[in-house]
Scaffold this active site. Structure first.
Site, PDB file in Angstrom:
ATOM      1  N   LYS A 270       0.830  -1.203   0.000  1.00 18.46           N
ATOM      2  CA  LYS A 270       0.000   0.000   0.000  1.00 18.46           C
ATOM      3  C   LYS A 270       0.862   1.249   0.000  1.00 18.46           C
ATOM      4  CE  LYS A 270      -3.118   2.538   3.121  1.00 18.46           C
ATOM      5  NZ  LYS A 270      -3.758   2.507   4.449  1.00 18.46           N
ATOM      6  N   ASP A 275      -2.590  10.360   3.952  1.00 18.02           N
ATOM      7  CA  ASP A 275      -3.993   9.978   4.115  1.00 18.02           C
ATOM      8  C   ASP A 275      -4.700  10.927   5.066  1.00 18.02           C
ATOM      9  OD1 ASP A 275      -6.407   8.679   4.151  1.00 18.02           O
ATOM     10  OD2 ASP A 275      -5.750   7.094   5.521  1.00 18.02           O
ATOM     11  N   LYS A 282     -10.059  12.423   8.845  1.00 16.67           N
ATOM     12  CA  LYS A 282      -9.557  11.973  10.142  1.00 16.67           C
ATOM     13  C   LYS A 282      -9.544  13.132  11.144  1.00 16.67           C
ATOM     14  CE  LYS A 282      -6.293   8.602   8.184  1.00 16.67           C
ATOM     15  NZ  LYS A 282      -6.771   7.397   8.898  1.00 16.67           N
ATOM     16  N   ASP A 293       1.730   6.187   5.776  1.00 12.77           N
ATOM     17  CA  ASP A 293       0.698   5.318   5.216  1.00 12.77           C
ATOM     18  C   ASP A 293       1.151   4.623   3.937  1.00 12.77           C
ATOM     19  OD1 ASP A 293      -1.749   4.203   5.832  1.00 12.77           O
ATOM     20  OD2 ASP A 293      -2.886   5.594   4.583  1.00 12.77           O
ATOM     21  N   ASP A 352     -12.147   6.772   4.249  1.00 10.19           N
ATOM     22  CA  ASP A 352     -10.923   6.542   5.009  1.00 10.19           C
ATOM     23  C   ASP A 352     -10.530   5.064   5.006  1.00 10.19           C
ATOM     24  OD1 ASP A 352      -8.725   7.269   6.518  1.00 10.19           O
ATOM     25  OD2 ASP A 352      -9.779   7.081   8.433  1.00 10.19           O
ATOM     26  N   GLU A 354      -9.501   3.515   2.422  1.00  7.36           N
ATOM     27  CA  GLU A 354      -9.044   3.652   1.032  1.00  7.36           C
ATOM     28  C   GLU A 354      -7.953   2.664   0.653  1.00  7.36           C
ATOM     29  OE1 GLU A 354      -5.658   4.894   2.993  1.00  7.36           O
ATOM     30  OE2 GLU A 354      -7.733   5.396   3.481  1.00  7.36           O
ATOM     31  N   ARG A 356      -7.561  -0.517   1.129  1.00 10.92           N
ATOM     32  CA  ARG A 356      -8.046  -1.770   0.547  1.00 10.92           C
ATOM     33  C   ARG A 356      -8.516  -1.582  -0.892  1.00 10.92           C
ATOM     34  NH1 ARG A 356     -12.276  -2.320   5.318  1.00 10.92           N
ATOM     35  NH2 ARG A 356     -10.455  -1.310   6.264  1.00 10.92           N
TER      36      ARG A 356
END
Length: 506
Positions: A270, A275, A282, A293, A352, A354, A356
């Site tokens: 990933k 993010d 968030k 991230d 959030d 995202e 996956r």
């Protein structure tokens, strides 16, 4: 050749004895233990290189300072009879017949972190475990100062050379030392990527750096930009990235080492370079930690480059989706439906969740290459931290391969733990308008639900493992062992060890 982005790792050599002449700006690291059960005094172990007089000199100095030899306790003394500036004793705790590689690795890391301003390091820790001592020293010496001005940048050059003392200096031993140095330097590469701020590591720049590293290692490299991604139907990557002015990328890095009959392994990581959570934004507190991230992508890039440099006799193909998840007038909304690469439609209930979405695209594409195994890693869920804490990755996937990955991870000191994927969790991902929803309506088992989502995109017949490193990829607290504050490089060593295991045994 170093594959680090910013940190230049120390040069490593092996030797059978200390030099005869004094070496300026040098320290000798020696392991010590508590001589008795109540730890009355510290006793040197692995001291055969020093001579009885030198050992007695060190132990007398330690006793004068009240050193006990406690676990990872550091004591600096002077030993005029030795050709070094000083001696750094690092405690290993109670007397034992042997210590685990991780205990040696951590002791070496603690020692190296304390040696600011020391250019040359000698150590007898290497006589207890050569690879662990070198890995710990290189990783403990790690520093990231690329963005510091002259006002706050370290004034010293740091550790530049490590000499591991060992009775056997034959070519096989030197090869072992070189391998350990390469592994540690690969971890440093992943750390550098994670520590680089999102202002300087956005998708296009990340792809550029990954391409440069890959080409330098002899990998086949392909980079898809936003136009190619849209044309080919990578709906997850496009959906996540469309809220940012800095468009997404998908990088493919291929090491061809297995020949026609060798095993094939796919790696997926990933790469969310920052993010915010998107429209499902968030909380502000600690959002700056989301510079990490892309920790999974960083580890995957470092691992496939390391596999090429170590000439592993298997095929390893890495797919690294990169995007920035931002809120804007063009960002995807909660309730939108996108089509993942391969055709599965997904209702995005939470922007959030995202990671996956971009991983699913990459997993489907990776499976088109027909791998025997697939390893995916990501800073995927806060639920990993709740379930397993800050230092323990969770591993999900095919039962046998999951357990194999977890066991190997524990053997190299990254300590991943196997977790289940209960069948009933798939029901939590049902959508009333699409094939799947990207999140569950339940607050429970968030890590396992994310793994269940990813399972839907793995091709039949592919043994796979998902490693959730949400907390282990980034140390937000103080340094410990060989682990600094900031990027840790987890799970680079796990993935490389798994690749070596597959190369050896299939």
């Amino acid at each position: 050749m170093s594959i680090s982005v910013g940190y230049q790792s120390p040069a490593v050599t092996v030797a059978g004895a200390l030099p005869k002449r004094r070496v300026e700006s040098s320290v000798l690291i020696v392991p010590v233990v508590s001589a008795t059960e109540d730890g009355e005094r510290a006793t040197v172990v692995a001291g055969q290189y020093l001579g009885a007089d030198a050992v007695a000199e060190i132990e007398t100095a330690l006793q004068a300072l009240g050193a006990k030899g406690g676990n990872e306790q550091l004591t600096r003394v002077v030993a005029p009879s030795l050709p070094v500036g000083s001696v750094l004793a690092v405690g290993l705790g109670k007397v034992r017949d042997e210590w685990s590689p991780e205990a040696i690795r951590r002791a070496a890391g603690v020692a190296a972190r304390s040696l600011s301003g020391t250019e040359n390091v000698f150590t007898t820790l290497s006589d207890l475990h050569l690879e662990a001592a070198i890995e710990g020293l290189v990783l403990g010496a790690y520093r990231f100062s690329e963005f510091r001005s002259e006002k706050t940048a370290p004034k010293d050059s740091g550790v530049r050379k490590i000499t591991a003392l060992t009775p056997d200096t034959k070519s096989a031993t030197k090869d072992t030392a070189a391998r350990a140095e390469s592994i540690a330097t690969a971890v440093a590469t992943a750390r550098d990527f994670v520590n680089t701020p999102p202002s300087h590591l956005f998708p296009a720049e990340f792809a550029k750096r990954a391409k440069a590293l890959g080409e330098d290692a002899g990998l086949d490299v392909e980079v898809l930009d936003e136009k190619a991604l849209a044309k080919d139907g990578y709906g997850g990557i496009i959906g996540v990235g469309k809220g940012s002015s800095r468009p997404p990328r998908l990088v493919r890095l291929a090491h061809r080492g297995g020949g026609r009959k060798g095993k094939k392994v796919a790696l997926v990581g990933k790469g969310i370079t920052f993010d915010t959570g998107g429209i499902s934004i968030k909380p502000a507190a600690n959002m700056h930690h989301m510079t990490s991230d892309m920790g999974g992508a960083a580890a995957v890039v470092a691992t496939v480059v390391l596999a090429a440099r170590q000439k592993l006799p298997i095929d390893v193909v890495a797919y690294v989706p990169m995007a920035e998840n931002m809120p804007s007038a063009t960002a995807q909304r909660p309730g939108d439906v996108l089509t993942q690469y391969g055709g599965i439609t997904v209702e995005v209930l939470n922007t959030d969740a995202e990671g996956r979405l971009i991983l699913a695209d990459a997993i489907v594409r990776a499976c088109e290459d027909g791998p025997d195994y697939l390893i995916e890693t990501s800073t995927l869920t806060g639920a990993q931290t709740v379930a397993l804490g800050a230092r323990t990755p969770g591993v999900m996937g095919s039962d046998e391969f999951r357990d194999r990955v977890a066991a190997i991870s524990q053997s190299v000191g990254e300590n991943a733990w196997p977790m289940p994927l209960p069948e009933e969790l798939k029901d939590d991902l049902k959508s009333s308008v699409a094939d799947l929803a990207n999140v569950s309506g339940s607050r429970y088992a968030g890590m396992l639900v994310a793994g269940t989502y990813l399972r839907e995109f793995v091709a039949d017949g592919v043994e796979w493992a998902h490693i959730d490193i949400a907390a282990p990829a980034y140390n937000s607290g103080g340094p410990w062992g060989y682990t600094p504050k900031g990027g840790t490089g987890v799970p680079t060593r796990t993935m490389f060890a798994v690749l070596e295991d597959i190369a050896a045994s299939g």
